[in-house]
Design an enzyme around this catalytic site. Sequence first.
Site, short mmCIF file in Angstrom:
data_model
loop_
_atom_site.label_atom_id
_atom_site.label_comp_id
_atom_site.label_asym_id
_atom_site.label_seq_id
_atom_site.Cartn_x
_atom_site.Cartn_y
_atom_site.Cartn_z
N THR A 45 4.29 1.12 1.73
CA THR A 45 5.22 0.99 2.86
C THR A 45 6.59 1.59 2.50
O THR A 45 7.15 2.38 3.26
CB THR A 45 5.43 -0.50 3.22
N ARG A 97 -4.44 1.49 0.53
CA ARG A 97 -4.53 1.71 -0.91
C ARG A 97 -5.79 1.04 -1.44
O ARG A 97 -6.26 0.07 -0.84
CB ARG A 97 -3.29 1.06 -1.54
N HIS A 103 3.09 -4.49 9.58
CA HIS A 103 1.81 -4.77 8.91
C HIS A 103 0.79 -5.29 9.93
O HIS A 103 -0.32 -5.68 9.56
CB HIS A 103 1.98 -5.87 7.85
N TYR A 152 -2.73 5.91 -0.42
CA TYR A 152 -1.71 5.97 -1.47
C TYR A 152 -2.14 6.94 -2.58
O TYR A 152 -1.37 7.77 -3.05
CB TYR A 152 -1.51 4.56 -2.03
N LYS A 176 5.44 -0.20 -10.85
CA LYS A 176 4.97 0.90 -11.71
C LYS A 176 4.67 2.15 -10.89
O LYS A 176 4.76 3.26 -11.39
CB LYS A 176 3.71 0.48 -12.45
N SER A 212 0.81 -1.22 0.00
CA SER A 212 0.00 0.00 0.00
C SER A 212 0.83 1.26 0.00
O SER A 212 0.29 2.36 0.07
CB SER A 212 -0.89 0.03 1.24
#
Length: 336
Positions: A79, A161, A139, A228, A294, A77
């Site tokens: 990190t 996210r 997490h 995000y 990406k 998400s």
Amino acid sequence: MEKTEDSKGSSVKVEDPKDELQELLQTLEQKSAWNGEQLVKYKEFWFPVRLFRPILSTQKYFKAKNTDIILSTTPKSGTTWLKALTYSIVNRHMYPIDQSPLLTSNPHSVVDTFEFHTYLKQENPDLECVPNPRIFSTHISFNVLPDSIRESECKIIYICRNPLDLFTSFWNFLLENKEDNHAKPISIDEAFDMFCKGYSAFGPFWDHILGYWNAHLNDSEKVMFLKYEDLKEDIAFHIKKIAEFIGFPFSLEEEKQGVVEQISRLCSFENLSNLDVNKTGSSMIFKYSSFFRKGKVGDWTNYLTPAMAERMLNLMESKLKGSGLMFKTYDDKTSC
Ligand code: PAP
């Protein structure tokens, strides 16, 4: 179980922590996750069995200081990004941007994660020697955090996210690191089905998100809640917001000098992903390059069918109903 002698010389049994763990594991439900990893259900969340010992050690031994900063995230998400940003904000007076350790070290090497690093190497490490403010990442779901984190004045920054991109990122991460794990091949449909059912490391993801969301609503001075997609939309605004939240605000002078923009550039996907260390380095388990794929909002459209997306959006609607939480699933700048 070890045997030893008591004060009277009789033989008594001493609990070995490893035995205690095995005994506990036998009482808990287990399941294979969509990525082939064995999960155990503990306090309503699915944790990887291989990380269960360090997770319990974190819960048992970590003593938060009021100055600590805890970065909590659902996996995939943001990190890596949040670690780089927080580390740079906190240490900006120690290292000029052009000498930042992030230029030669992966963000996961400058900020340790409780269950992957801190409590994996040792059951109860001495963390008193870590310079203040200490930054840790995890997490672990909000309900399983050590009491001292919830009870102290330390700060928690949470990032999550939209689940379509989260799943897509996770799926690609698994493919990228497939030689390094023993996951049996699985189709994306099967993986997605399990993800939607909540059988995912640190999942169900909606409960993970809601746990921190409710904690944020309850005390926004304690828990900062980030998405995000919002960071992608306006990173400078969020860098300033994070800095204020953790008590490291930028002075007017710094703002004039462009320090916020410098941190934004240093921690950007484009910069970090092109550094040698992140192109060629690796941890014991993962290639660093696999943390930089990406870095986009909406890439799920290249992997998931409209039916899959609809299923997820319906699921999110029902799970998040009434919470006030919503996610952007497209990049406004590129979508029509
Ligand atoms: P982790 O939980 O395993 O540490 P995490 O860093 O949360 O992973 O997630 C990786 C995602 O963040 C990747 O997304 P993608 O697969 O959709 O591309 C990665 O590209 C993205 N990411 C990593 N660093 C940055 C960054 N500096 N800016 C924006 N996105 C980033």
